[in-house]
Write a protein that holds these residues in place. Sequence first.
Motif, mmCIF file in Angstrom:
data_model
loop_
_atom_site.group_PDB
_atom_site.id
_atom_site.type_symbol
_atom_site.label_atom_id
_atom_site.label_comp_id
_atom_site.label_asym_id
_atom_site.label_seq_id
_atom_site.Cartn_x
_atom_site.Cartn_y
_atom_site.Cartn_z
ATOM 1 N N SER A 193 0.852 -1.188 0.000
ATOM 2 C CA SER A 193 0.000 0.000 0.000
ATOM 3 C C SER A 193 0.887 1.239 0.000
ATOM 4 C CB SER A 193 -0.950 0.005 1.212
ATOM 5 O OG SER A 193 -0.226 0.168 2.410
ATOM 6 N N ARG B 32 -5.706 -6.078 9.331
ATOM 7 C CA ARG B 32 -7.100 -5.688 9.541
ATOM 8 C C ARG B 32 -8.004 -6.884 9.324
ATOM 9 N NH1 ARG B 32 -5.688 -2.245 5.393
ATOM 10 N NH2 ARG B 32 -7.330 -3.166 4.132
ATOM 11 N N LEU C 116 -9.296 -6.767 1.502
ATOM 12 C CA LEU C 116 -8.651 -5.598 0.927
ATOM 13 C C LEU C 116 -9.038 -5.515 -0.543
ATOM 14 C CD1 LEU C 116 -5.987 -6.487 -0.948
ATOM 15 C CD2 LEU C 116 -4.963 -6.766 1.262
ATOM 16 N N ALA D 12 -6.610 -8.935 6.135
ATOM 17 C CA ALA D 12 -5.771 -8.172 5.214
ATOM 18 C C ALA D 12 -4.482 -7.750 5.904
ATOM 19 C CB ALA D 12 -6.519 -6.931 4.722
ATOM 20 N N THR E 2 -1.223 -5.496 5.083
ATOM 21 C CA THR E 2 -0.673 -4.530 4.131
ATOM 22 C C THR E 2 0.604 -3.923 4.690
ATOM 23 O OG1 THR E 2 -2.041 -2.752 5.045
ATOM 24 C CG2 THR E 2 -2.911 -3.929 3.118
#
Length: 190
Positions: free
Chosen positions: A99, A112, A116, A133, A135
Motif C-alpha cells: 500500500s 485488519r 482488501l 488483510a 498490508t
Amino acid sequence: MTVVFKKKYFEPEAVSELAKALDTCLPKEGEVVFICIGTNRNILDCLGPMAGTMIKDKVPELAVYGTLDEPIHALNMVTALRSIRNRHRGAVEVAIDASLGKPEEVGVIQVRLGSLTPGKAVNKRLPAVGSVAVTGVVAAANDEEIGYVKTVSGSIAPVYHIARTISRSVFAVKEVLLARAAPEEGCEEG
C-alpha cells in the motif's frame, strides 16, 4: 475494518506481535490460505509476491499463492482467485498486498479484519480478497489526482524488510496454522 496490528517493521517485537495478531484474528480451525498480491515487474508492487516467496520457502506445507515466480496481479487475479477458491473451499484467506501512504508511514505493517481491495491506489477495479488483510506501506504517494495516485520511484529496501517481517511472523505461528488445517487424529468412524 478493525485494525488488530499496526507497527513499523523495524520496531522492537514487530515479528512476535505480528505473529500474535495473525494467531488471534484467524479462526481456531480450518485451512488458512495466503494470497499474496502484486507483480514481480514493479519494485513498489512486489511486496505480495516477495512475501509469498519467503513464506513458501520457510513453510512449504502452507497454501501460499502469489510468488515472484507466479505472481497474482491485475491481469490474472480473477482467474487465480476462482482457482484458489475452488481448490480450498471454505478456507480463510489472508491477503497480503503493498500500500501507499504518507512519508512518515513508510514501513508500517497493518493487519485488519476484512478484505482488501487490490489496485485501489491506482484506480483499478479488482475483486476484494481475504477475510484478513495484511498490508505494508512501501512508499509515499507523491502526487494525487482525482482518484488516482502516481508514484514515480521508490526503494526496494522497505519492500524487502516488510516482506521479511511478514514471513518471519508466519513462520513463528506455522505449527498453529498447520494444526488448524489438519484433520483431528484419533477419530475413527465406525
